[in-house]
Motif scaffolding. Structure first.
Motif, PDB file in Angstrom:
ATOM      1  N   GLY A  14       0.824  -1.195   0.000  1.00 13.27           N
ATOM      2  CA  GLY A  14       0.000   0.000   0.000  1.00 13.27           C
ATOM      3  C   GLY A  14       0.865   1.256   0.000  1.00 13.27           C
ATOM      4  N   GLN A  15       1.925   1.228   0.788  1.00 13.13           N
ATOM      5  CA  GLN A  15       2.789   2.409   0.883  1.00 13.13           C
ATOM      6  C   GLN A  15       3.506   2.667  -0.441  1.00 13.13           C
ATOM      7  OE1 GLN A  15       5.098   1.432   4.302  1.00 13.13           O
ATOM      8  NE2 GLN A  15       3.548   2.125   5.757  1.00 13.13           N
ATOM      9  N   LEU A  16       3.958   1.568  -1.099  1.00 11.95           N
ATOM     10  CA  LEU A  16       4.625   1.720  -2.390  1.00 11.95           C
ATOM     11  C   LEU A  16       3.663   2.316  -3.415  1.00 11.95           C
ATOM     12  CD1 LEU A  16       6.792  -1.475  -2.999  1.00 11.95           C
ATOM     13  CD2 LEU A  16       7.516   0.917  -3.002  1.00 11.95           C
ATOM     14  N   ARG A  17       2.454   1.790  -3.425  1.00 12.82           N
ATOM     15  CA  ARG A  17       1.461   2.272  -4.366  1.00 12.82           C
ATOM     16  C   ARG A  17       1.177   3.749  -4.106  1.00 12.82           C
ATOM     17  NH1 ARG A  17      -2.446  -1.156  -3.094  1.00 12.82           N
ATOM     18  NH2 ARG A  17      -3.483   0.394  -1.808  1.00 12.82           N
ATOM     19  N   ASP A  18       1.044   4.074  -2.809  1.00  6.96           N
ATOM     20  CA  ASP A  18       0.732   5.452  -2.454  1.00  6.96           C
ATOM     21  C   ASP A  18       1.830   6.417  -2.879  1.00  6.96           C
ATOM     22  OD1 ASP A  18      -1.528   4.480  -1.352  1.00  6.96           O
ATOM     23  OD2 ASP A  18      -0.776   4.487   0.709  1.00  6.96           O
ATOM     24  N   ALA A  19       3.090   5.931  -2.759  1.00  6.19           N
ATOM     25  CA  ALA A  19       4.216   6.808  -3.058  1.00  6.19           C
ATOM     26  C   ALA A  19       4.215   7.218  -4.525  1.00  6.19           C
ATOM     27  CB  ALA A  19       5.528   6.123  -2.705  1.00  6.19           C
ATOM     28  N   LEU A  20       3.653   6.353  -5.369  1.00 11.55           N
ATOM     29  CA  LEU A  20       3.677   6.620  -6.804  1.00 11.55           C
ATOM     30  C   LEU A  20       2.393   7.290  -7.289  1.00 11.55           C
ATOM     31  CD1 LEU A  20       5.127   3.136  -7.816  1.00 11.55           C
ATOM     32  CD2 LEU A  20       6.368   5.306  -7.692  1.00 11.55           C
ATOM     33  N   ALA A  21       1.417   7.318  -6.453  1.00 10.55           N
ATOM     34  CA  ALA A  21       0.103   7.779  -6.895  1.00 10.55           C
ATOM     35  C   ALA A  21      -0.133   9.239  -6.518  1.00 10.55           C
ATOM     36  CB  ALA A  21      -0.980   6.902  -6.282  1.00 10.55           C
ATOM     37  N   THR A  22      -1.358   9.662  -6.679  1.00  9.91           N
ATOM     38  CA  THR A  22      -1.769  11.023  -6.355  1.00  9.91           C
ATOM     39  C   THR A  22      -1.383  11.372  -4.924  1.00  9.91           C
ATOM     40  OG1 THR A  22      -3.707  10.456  -7.633  1.00  9.91           O
ATOM     41  CG2 THR A  22      -3.765  12.554  -6.450  1.00  9.91           C
ATOM     42  N   PRO A  23      -0.858  12.565  -4.709  1.00 11.54           N
ATOM     43  CA  PRO A  23      -0.541  12.966  -3.330  1.00 11.54           C
ATOM     44  C   PRO A  23      -1.791  12.983  -2.447  1.00 11.54           C
ATOM     45  CG  PRO A  23       0.362  14.522  -4.908  1.00 11.54           C
ATOM     46  CD  PRO A  23      -0.524  13.601  -5.678  1.00 11.54           C
ATOM     47  N   TRP A  24      -1.530  12.937  -1.175  1.00 13.59           N
ATOM     48  CA  TRP A  24      -2.618  12.958  -0.204  1.00 13.59           C
ATOM     49  C   TRP A  24      -2.628  14.307   0.512  1.00 13.59           C
ATOM     50  CZ3 TRP A  24      -5.755   8.557   0.852  1.00 13.59           C
ATOM     51  CH2 TRP A  24      -5.429   7.435   0.079  1.00 13.59           C
ATOM     52  N   VAL A  25      -3.736  14.609   1.125  1.00 17.28           N
ATOM     53  CA  VAL A  25      -3.853  15.887   1.832  1.00 17.28           C
ATOM     54  C   VAL A  25      -4.429  15.684   3.232  1.00 17.28           C
ATOM     55  CG1 VAL A  25      -4.098  17.337  -0.219  1.00 17.28           C
ATOM     56  CG2 VAL A  25      -6.138  16.297   0.817  1.00 17.28           C
ATOM     57  N   THR A  26      -4.114  16.645   4.085  1.00 16.73           N
ATOM     58  CA  THR A  26      -4.728  16.715   5.419  1.00 16.73           C
ATOM     59  C   THR A  26      -5.776  17.822   5.388  1.00 16.73           C
ATOM     60  OG1 THR A  26      -2.721  15.981   6.533  1.00 16.73           O
ATOM     61  CG2 THR A  26      -4.316  17.214   7.864  1.00 16.73           C
ATOM     62  N   ILE A  27      -7.012  17.453   5.710  1.00 16.60           N
ATOM     63  CA  ILE A  27      -8.105  18.424   5.727  1.00 16.60           C
ATOM     64  C   ILE A  27      -8.528  18.677   7.170  1.00 16.60           C
ATOM     65  CG2 ILE A  27     -10.508  18.862   5.048  1.00 16.60           C
ATOM     66  CD1 ILE A  27      -9.983  16.952   2.658  1.00 16.60           C
ATOM     67  N   VAL A  28      -8.647  19.943   7.534  1.00 19.21           N
ATOM     68  CA  VAL A  28      -9.227  20.285   8.840  1.00 19.21           C
ATOM     69  C   VAL A  28     -10.627  20.838   8.594  1.00 19.21           C
ATOM     70  CG1 VAL A  28      -9.088  21.830  10.842  1.00 19.21           C
ATOM     71  CG2 VAL A  28      -7.039  20.639  10.026  1.00 19.21           C
ATOM     72  N   LEU A  60     -10.452  29.964   6.356  1.00 14.41           N
ATOM     73  CA  LEU A  60     -11.003  29.021   5.371  1.00 14.41           C
ATOM     74  C   LEU A  60     -11.844  27.955   6.077  1.00 14.41           C
ATOM     75  CD1 LEU A  60      -8.294  28.056   2.697  1.00 14.41           C
ATOM     76  CD2 LEU A  60     -10.581  28.991   2.285  1.00 14.41           C
ATOM     77  N   VAL A  61     -11.278  27.403   7.157  1.00 13.24           N
ATOM     78  CA  VAL A  61     -12.012  26.398   7.933  1.00 13.24           C
ATOM     79  C   VAL A  61     -13.331  26.997   8.420  1.00 13.24           C
ATOM     80  CG1 VAL A  61     -12.023  25.013  10.040  1.00 13.24           C
ATOM     81  CG2 VAL A  61      -9.928  25.179   8.678  1.00 13.24           C
ATOM     82  N   HIS A  62     -13.248  28.193   8.961  1.00 12.62           N
ATOM     83  CA  HIS A  62     -14.415  28.840   9.565  1.00 12.62           C
ATOM     84  C   HIS A  62     -15.474  29.180   8.517  1.00 12.62           C
ATOM     85  CE1 HIS A  62     -16.635  31.056  12.582  1.00 12.62           C
ATOM     86  NE2 HIS A  62     -16.647  32.121  11.805  1.00 12.62           N
ATOM     87  N   ASN A  63     -15.024  29.750   7.392  1.00  9.67           N
ATOM     88  CA  ASN A  63     -15.983  30.271   6.405  1.00  9.67           C
ATOM     89  C   ASN A  63     -16.417  29.226   5.381  1.00  9.67           C
ATOM     90  OD1 ASN A  63     -15.973  32.884   7.508  1.00  9.67           O
ATOM     91  ND2 ASN A  63     -14.083  33.384   6.417  1.00  9.67           N
ATOM     92  N   GLU A  64     -15.475  28.360   4.967  1.00 10.94           N
ATOM     93  CA  GLU A  64     -15.786  27.379   3.918  1.00 10.94           C
ATOM     94  C   GLU A  64     -16.125  26.008   4.501  1.00 10.94           C
ATOM     95  OE1 GLU A  64     -15.939  28.514   0.869  1.00 10.94           O
ATOM     96  OE2 GLU A  64     -15.139  30.471   1.447  1.00 10.94           O
ATOM     97  N   GLY A  65     -15.869  25.833   5.800  1.00 10.52           N
ATOM     98  CA  GLY A  65     -16.175  24.552   6.425  1.00 10.52           C
ATOM     99  C   GLY A  65     -15.014  23.575   6.422  1.00 10.52           C
ATOM    100  N   ARG A  66     -13.980  23.859   5.640  1.00 13.28           N
ATOM    101  CA  ARG A  66     -12.821  22.968   5.595  1.00 13.28           C
ATOM    102  C   ARG A  66     -11.647  23.690   4.955  1.00 13.28           C
ATOM    103  NH1 ARG A  66     -13.830  18.455   0.983  1.00 13.28           N
ATOM    104  NH2 ARG A  66     -11.635  18.729   0.588  1.00 13.28           N
ATOM    105  N   ALA A  67     -10.440  23.209   5.243  1.00 12.34           N
ATOM    106  CA  ALA A  67      -9.256  23.738   4.576  1.00 12.34           C
ATOM    107  C   ALA A  67      -8.232  22.620   4.455  1.00 12.34           C
ATOM    108  CB  ALA A  67      -8.655  24.911   5.357  1.00 12.34           C
ATOM    109  N   THR A  68      -7.529  22.616   3.336  1.00 15.02           N
ATOM    110  CA  THR A  68      -6.398  21.705   3.174  1.00 15.02           C
ATOM    111  C   THR A  68      -5.188  22.369   3.813  1.00 15.02           C
ATOM    112  OG1 THR A  68      -7.280  20.801   1.123  1.00 15.02           O
ATOM    113  CG2 THR A  68      -4.914  20.542   1.505  1.00 15.02           C
ATOM    114  N   VAL A  69      -4.642  21.722   4.838  1.00 20.28           N
ATOM    115  CA  VAL A  69      -3.572  22.368   5.608  1.00 20.28           C
ATOM    116  C   VAL A  69      -2.206  21.764   5.327  1.00 20.28           C
ATOM    117  CG1 VAL A  69      -5.129  23.096   7.452  1.00 20.28           C
ATOM    118  CG2 VAL A  69      -3.978  20.885   7.631  1.00 20.28           C
ATOM    119  N   ALA A  70      -2.168  20.609   4.628  1.00 20.07           N
ATOM    120  CA  ALA A  70      -0.883  19.993   4.278  1.00 20.07           C
ATOM    121  C   ALA A  70      -1.111  19.005   3.150  1.00 20.07           C
ATOM    122  CB  ALA A  70      -0.276  19.275   5.483  1.00 20.07           C
TER     123      ALA A  70
END
Lengths: 98, 177
Positions: A14-28, A60-70
Motif C-alpha cells: 500500500g505504501q509503495l502504491r501510495d508513493a507513486l500515486a496522487t498525493p494525499w492531503v490533510t483536511i481540517v 477558510l475552515v471557519h468560512n468554507e467549512g474545511r481547509a487543506t492544511v498539508a
C-alpha cells in the motif's frame, strides 16, 4: 501489537502504491467547539505556519467549512491527522483530487 | 473571578476561585474516567473523529493504530489539569493559584477542547449556528461550556502577548469557530 508478516506485506504494498500515486492531503474541518484563535494557534505551533498563513487557513475552515492544511504522502498525512486529533481538531486524510 | 496572566518569567498563571478550580478538577477527572472506562460514548466521535470520511476500512485501520495513543494523550492531559486544579481545604476568599510550566500548556489547551467537546455532545451543539435549548438538567452546562472556552482563549491571548513581546495582560476569550 505486532503485525503478522502478511499484514506488513499488505501495508508495504500500500505504501509503495501510495508513493507513486496522487498525493494525499490533510483536511481540517469546521467544528462548533474550537475557538478561532485556538485553531490558528495550533496551525502556527504544529505546522510552523506564519501568523498570516495560519489565520488564512483558520478563516477558510471557519468560512468554507474545511481547509487543506498539508499535502504529501499518505503516511505523513496520517501523522498530521493523528496530531490534529490530539489537539482536538476535526481532521481527515483524503486524496488530493478527492 | 478567574484571571489569566503572564508571570515575569513568561509563564501562564491562572488565579481561580475555589469553586471554579474544584469544578475544573471534577470535570477533568470525569473526562479521564470516561475515556478510560467507557467502551463507547456518543462524545467519542468528536474526541476520536474518523481519519477517513469516505473510506471506513481505512478509518478503522487508522483507529487500530492510533486510538490507544490518542486516548492516552487525552487522559494524561486530563490528569495534568486534575492534579493542578485539585485543592484541599481553603479559607473563605482564598484564591487558587495555578502556574503552568511550558510542558503544561498544551495539556491544558487540549484538555479544555476535549472537555468542551464532551459538553457540546451533551448539549447537542452540532454546528456554529446551533440554537441550544437545554432542558433544566443541562442548563448549568452552558455557562460552564462558555467559561471553559473563555479560559482557553485567555491562555492563548496571554501566550500570544508573549510572542509579540508585550507585558502581562489579562486575555480575552475568542469567538467560537
Amino acid at each position: 501489537m505486532p503485525d503478522t508478516l502478511e499484514q506488513m506485506d499488505t501495508r508495504l504494498e500500500g505504501q509503495l502504491r501510495d508513493a507513486l500515486a496522487t498525493p494525499w492531503v490533510t483536511i481540517v474541518w469546521n467544528d462548533p467547539v474550537n475557538l478561532m484563535n485556538y485553531v490558528a494557534f495550533v496551525f502556527r505551533s504544529y505546522f510552523g505556519y506564519s501568523a498570516a498563513e495560519a489565520d488564512r487557513l483558520m478563516l477558510l475552515v471557519h468560512n468554507e467549512g474545511r481547509a487543506t492544511v498539508a499535502s504529501g504522502n499518505r503516511e505523513q498525512m496520517e501523522r498530521h491527522v493523528a496530531a490534529m486529533h490530539g489537539y482536538g481538531l476535526q481532521a481527515s486524510v483524503a486524496r488530493e483530487d478527492a | 473571578m478567574t484571571s489569566v496572566q503572564l508571570t515575569d518569567a513568561g509563564r501562564i498563571r491562572i488565579d481561580f476561585e475555589p469553586d471554579e478550580a474544584t469544578m475544573l478538577a471534577d470535570l477533568a477527572g470525569q473526562i479521564a474516567d470516561l475515556i478510560t472506562d467507557a467502551p463507547h460514548d456518543s462524545a467519542f466521535t468528536r474526541l476520536f473523529p474518523p481519519a477517513y470520511r469516505d473510506d471506513s476500512a481505512a478509518a478503522a485501520e487508522f483507529e487500530r493504530f492510533e486510538r490507544a495513543g490518542l486516548a492516552e494523550g487525552k487522559v494524561n492531559a486530563a490528569r495534568t489539569v486534575h492534579a493542578a486544579a485539585s485543592v484541599g481545604e481553603l479559607d473563605p476568599g482564598e484564591i487558587v493559584e495555578v502556574e503552568l510550566d511550558d510542558d503544561d500548556v498544551w495539556p491544558w489547551l487540549t484538555h479544555l477542547t476535549d472537555v468542551r467537546s464532551v459538553l457540546a455532545d451533551r448539549l447537542g451543539i452540532e454546528d456554529d449556528d446551533s440554537e441550544i435549548q437545554p432542558d433544566d438538567e443541562l442548563l448549568t452546562l452552558l455557562p460552564l461550556y462558555d467559561w471553559l472556552g473563555w479560559l482557553q482563549g485567555a491562555i492563548i491571548a496571554a501566550l500570544e502577548s508573549l510572542e509579540v513581546g508585550e507585558g502581562a495582560v489579562t486575555g480575552e476569550g475568542g469567538e467560537a469557530d
